[in-house]
Design a protein around this motif. Structure first.
Motif, PDB file in Angstrom:
ATOM      1  N   ALA A  79      16.892   5.354  16.424  1.00 50.76           N
ATOM      2  CA  ALA A  79      15.850   5.494  15.403  1.00 50.76           C
ATOM      3  C   ALA A  79      15.210   6.883  15.464  1.00 50.76           C
ATOM      4  O   ALA A  79      14.881   7.480  14.425  1.00 50.76           O
ATOM      5  CB  ALA A  79      14.792   4.408  15.604  1.00 50.76           C
ATOM      6  N   GLY A  80      15.051   7.441  16.696  1.00 53.60           N
ATOM      7  CA  GLY A  80      14.487   8.771  16.822  1.00 53.60           C
ATOM      8  C   GLY A  80      15.352   9.829  16.161  1.00 53.60           C
ATOM      9  O   GLY A  80      14.839  10.752  15.522  1.00 53.60           O
ATOM     10  N   TRP A  81      16.681   9.702  16.286  1.00 55.29           N
ATOM     11  CA  TRP A  81      17.573  10.644  15.610  1.00 55.29           C
ATOM     12  C   TRP A  81      17.388  10.581  14.097  1.00 55.29           C
ATOM     13  O   TRP A  81      17.327  11.604  13.415  1.00 55.29           O
ATOM     14  CB  TRP A  81      19.032  10.340  15.950  1.00 55.29           C
ATOM     15  CG  TRP A  81      19.461  10.884  17.272  1.00 55.29           C
ATOM     16  CD1 TRP A  81      19.160  12.097  17.789  1.00 55.29           C
ATOM     17  CD2 TRP A  81      20.283  10.218  18.232  1.00 55.29           C
ATOM     18  NE1 TRP A  81      19.733  12.263  19.030  1.00 55.29           N
ATOM     19  CE2 TRP A  81      20.441  11.119  19.326  1.00 55.29           C
ATOM     20  CE3 TRP A  81      20.892   8.977  18.299  1.00 55.29           C
ATOM     21  CZ2 TRP A  81      21.194  10.799  20.446  1.00 55.29           C
ATOM     22  CZ3 TRP A  81      21.649   8.658  19.405  1.00 55.29           C
ATOM     23  CH2 TRP A  81      21.796   9.554  20.478  1.00 55.29           C
ATOM     24  N   ALA A  82      17.335   9.340  13.576  1.00 53.99           N
ATOM     25  CA  ALA A  82      17.194   9.182  12.125  1.00 53.99           C
ATOM     26  C   ALA A  82      15.871   9.766  11.636  1.00 53.99           C
ATOM     27  O   ALA A  82      15.813  10.481  10.629  1.00 53.99           O
ATOM     28  CB  ALA A  82      17.306   7.708  11.760  1.00 53.99           C
ATOM     29  N   LEU A  83      14.792   9.469  12.355  1.00 54.76           N
ATOM     30  CA  LEU A  83      13.488   9.968  11.943  1.00 54.76           C
ATOM     31  C   LEU A  83      13.392  11.487  12.129  1.00 54.76           C
ATOM     32  O   LEU A  83      12.610  12.153  11.434  1.00 54.76           O
ATOM     33  CB  LEU A  83      12.388   9.277  12.754  1.00 54.76           C
ATOM     34  CG  LEU A  83      12.254   7.763  12.524  1.00 54.76           C
ATOM     35  CD1 LEU A  83      11.238   7.167  13.484  1.00 54.76           C
ATOM     36  CD2 LEU A  83      11.861   7.472  11.072  1.00 54.76           C
ATOM     37  N   HIS A  84      14.165  12.023  13.052  1.00 51.73           N
ATOM     38  CA  HIS A  84      14.181  13.467  13.293  1.00 51.73           C
ATOM     39  C   HIS A  84      15.030  14.199  12.259  1.00 51.73           C
ATOM     40  O   HIS A  84      15.030  15.429  12.207  1.00 51.73           O
ATOM     41  CB  HIS A  84      14.708  13.730  14.699  1.00 51.73           C
ATOM     42  CG  HIS A  84      14.617  15.157  15.131  1.00 51.73           C
ATOM     43  ND1 HIS A  84      13.430  15.877  15.152  1.00 51.73           N
ATOM     44  CD2 HIS A  84      15.571  16.024  15.569  1.00 51.73           C
ATOM     45  CE1 HIS A  84      13.663  17.098  15.572  1.00 51.73           C
ATOM     46  NE2 HIS A  84      14.955  17.227  15.830  1.00 51.73           N
ATOM     47  N   GLY A  85      15.767  13.438  11.464  1.00 57.37           N
ATOM     48  CA  GLY A  85      16.581  14.048  10.427  1.00 57.37           C
ATOM     49  C   GLY A  85      18.030  14.257  10.802  1.00 57.37           C
ATOM     50  O   GLY A  85      18.784  14.898  10.071  1.00 57.37           O
ATOM     51  N   ILE A 128      11.791   4.287   5.854  1.00 60.95           N
ATOM     52  CA  ILE A 128      10.968   5.455   6.176  1.00 60.95           C
ATOM     53  C   ILE A 128      11.724   6.745   5.888  1.00 60.95           C
ATOM     54  O   ILE A 128      11.189   7.693   5.301  1.00 60.95           O
ATOM     55  CB  ILE A 128      10.527   5.406   7.653  1.00 60.95           C
ATOM     56  CG1 ILE A 128       9.591   4.215   7.879  1.00 60.95           C
ATOM     57  CG2 ILE A 128       9.847   6.711   8.074  1.00 60.95           C
ATOM     58  CD1 ILE A 128       9.198   4.012   9.329  1.00 60.95           C
ATOM     59  N   VAL A 129      12.992   6.775   6.332  1.00 59.93           N
ATOM     60  CA  VAL A 129      13.775   8.001   6.163  1.00 59.93           C
ATOM     61  C   VAL A 129      14.096   8.240   4.696  1.00 59.93           C
ATOM     62  O   VAL A 129      14.071   9.374   4.198  1.00 59.93           O
ATOM     63  CB  VAL A 129      15.057   7.931   7.015  1.00 59.93           C
ATOM     64  CG1 VAL A 129      15.951   9.136   6.740  1.00 59.93           C
ATOM     65  CG2 VAL A 129      14.698   7.854   8.493  1.00 59.93           C
ATOM     66  N   GLY A 130      14.433   7.184   3.983  1.00 60.11           N
ATOM     67  CA  GLY A 130      14.751   7.309   2.562  1.00 60.11           C
ATOM     68  C   GLY A 130      16.085   7.995   2.361  1.00 60.11           C
ATOM     69  O   GLY A 130      17.003   7.866   3.156  1.00 60.11           O
ATOM     70  N   ARG A 131      16.222   8.763   1.300  1.00 63.65           N
ATOM     71  CA  ARG A 131      17.481   9.410   0.957  1.00 63.65           C
ATOM     72  C   ARG A 131      17.322  10.918   1.052  1.00 63.65           C
ATOM     73  O   ARG A 131      17.019  11.589   0.086  1.00 63.65           O
ATOM     74  CB  ARG A 131      17.910   9.025  -0.444  1.00 63.65           C
ATOM     75  CG  ARG A 131      18.299   7.581  -0.604  1.00 63.65           C
ATOM     76  CD  ARG A 131      18.735   7.369  -2.027  1.00 63.65           C
ATOM     77  NE  ARG A 131      19.833   6.583  -2.346  1.00 63.65           N
ATOM     78  CZ  ARG A 131      21.005   6.389  -1.797  1.00 63.65           C
ATOM     79  NH1 ARG A 131      21.322   6.949  -0.749  1.00 63.65           N
ATOM     80  NH2 ARG A 131      21.901   5.653  -2.272  1.00 63.65           N
ATOM     81  N   ASP A 132      17.519  11.426   2.233  1.00 70.08           N
ATOM     82  CA  ASP A 132      17.458  12.867   2.448  1.00 70.08           C
ATOM     83  C   ASP A 132      18.641  13.536   1.744  1.00 70.08           C
ATOM     84  O   ASP A 132      19.727  12.995   1.678  1.00 70.08           O
ATOM     85  CB  ASP A 132      17.504  13.166   3.951  1.00 70.08           C
ATOM     86  CG  ASP A 132      17.263  14.639   4.209  1.00 70.08           C
ATOM     87  OD1 ASP A 132      18.234  15.397   4.135  1.00 70.08           O
ATOM     88  OD2 ASP A 132      16.106  14.992   4.499  1.00 70.08           O
TER      89      ASP A 132
END
Length: 397
Positions: A79-85, A128-132
């Motif tokens: 999850a940290g990787w995803a939230l970090h981008g 939270i991350v959505g569609r970057d």
């Protein structure tokens, strides 16, 4: 070239810690290759990204002892990787391995709760991350599904293991029950035989003793009486022998009345083994000796037991059996191409092969021969026996 079966056998033979370290190495190799990827304009393989990878890999070392905490740590890192981008296709590997371990080493209740929590967390992260633009996150529904896949796989594997263990336990209990029943029947039969022998001997021998005493007393004064008494002693003896033979015959009623096997019957034995899917190459080298029936029977039983162990225990696909005769001995060698085994002690070999290897050794030692057996370097198992044949003449093995 090493086959998949041999590779799997070697992996299963590793100590648990060594196997865990091997898993960590493989997962680390693939995950690090994804961590090192940078998209244009992004610096994703920074200190935080590599720190999360190190934490995930370190946690995986303890996955057998603490599967749920390890799943939490690897899940948090993912999850940290995803939230970090940094969203990659291989960044999920640590948590996938952890979730699989939770299911395969746990129970259905724990798997269900873990699946519920993992799916919820994955869906929340996706929202939270959505569609970057650079690293598009999947739809929340799809992101909630992927944690369930390793859990389902682990559940299937664990259920299969439990079924196999239950089947093995049932078979063991049934075998123990059959052995107890057989032992009970043997004890009852022994009591019956002992009772019959006691009755025969107590009655007949006592009567014969009395009649012999009468004959001895009347030997000089009444020869006719002595003769009749001795005639009765003989009749009683014959009757006792007949009754004893009938009583003791029950101890042999399970023995075969067929003649002892000979080496000429090996071809039929090989055909039966090959019918089970094992390729057998039989080679016989002639000599100038004719062997006694006991030598041929022993040689046949050694080959038979070795081939039986190959079919039951080794998993080999090919066996080479050779019989080489000399003027003084018959050499027997059976080698299979089964998977690599560790060097067993004599007790371990006997435990693995049951009473077969014990009986094989007793047969060889009874003839004054030698027997050696054990794993072959590179895979396979070898049995080698030497049966002495001094004093025999003419013929082939």
């Amino acid at each position: 070239m090493m086959t998949f079966a041999r590779l799997a056998a070697r992996v299963r033979a590793l100590p648990p810690l060594a196997a865990d370290l091997a898993v960590v190495a493989v997962v680390g190799l693939f995950t690090a290759s994804d961590v090192a990827v940078n998209d244009p304009g992004y610096r994703q393989d920074d200190v935080l990204t590599w720190a999360l990878l190190a934490v995930s890999l370190a946690a995986l070392v303890f996955r057998r002892r603490r599967p749920v905490p390890v799943a939490c740590v690897t899940g948090a890192a993912c999850a940290g990787w995803a939230l970090h981008g940094h969203i990659g296709e291989l960044l999920n590997l640590p948590v996938i391995v952890a979730l699989y371990t939770v299911a395969v080493l746990g129970d259905r209740r724990r798997t269900l709760w873990t699946g519920l929590v993992a799916a919820t967390v994955s869906g929340v992260v996706a929202l939270i991350v959505g569609r970057d633009v650079v690293n598009p996150q999947g739809l929340p529904v799809l992101e909630m599904v992927w944690p369930l896949v390793p859990l389902l796989l682990g559940e299937v594997v664990r259920t299969r293991r439990e079924l196999l263990a239950e089947y093995a336990a049932r078979a063991e209990r049934a075998e123990e029950e059959r052995e107890r029943e057989a032992a009970l029947r043997v004890r009852r039969e022994r009591v019956r035989v002992a009772r019959e022998i006691h009755d025969i001997l107590a009655h007949t021998v006592s009567a014969m003793t009395v009649q012999a005493g009468v004959a001895l007393d009347a030997l000089d004064t009444a020869p006719e009486v002595s003769r009749r008494a001795m005639t009765q002693v003989r009749a009683s003896g014959k009757e006792a022998v007949r009754e004893l033979r009938a009583t003791l015959s029950v101890l042999r009623e399970t023995e075969s009345t067929a003649p002892a096997p000979r080496l000429d019957q090996l071809a039929e034995l090989v055909e039966g083994v090959e019918a089970g899917g094992v390729r057998v190459v039989l080679r016989r080298t002639p000599s100038g000796a004719t062997y006694p029936a006991v030598v041929e029977a022993t040689a046949y039983r050694i080959v038979q037991e070795a081939l039986t162990n190959v079919v039951k225990h080794s998993g080999a696909g090919r066996v080479a059996a050779s019989l080489t005769g000399t003027d003084s001995a018959l050499h027997i060698e059976i080698v299979d191409d089964g998977p690599v085994r560790s060097e067993p002690s004599t007790a371990d070999a006997d435990a693995a092969g049951g009473f077969g290897l014990i009986g094989m050794r007793e047969r060889v030692l009874a003839l004054g021969g030698t027997l050696a057996y054990g794993p072959v370097p590179g895979g396979g198992f070898r049995v080698h026996a030497v049966l002495p044949t001094e004093g025999t003449t003419g013929g082939t093995p």
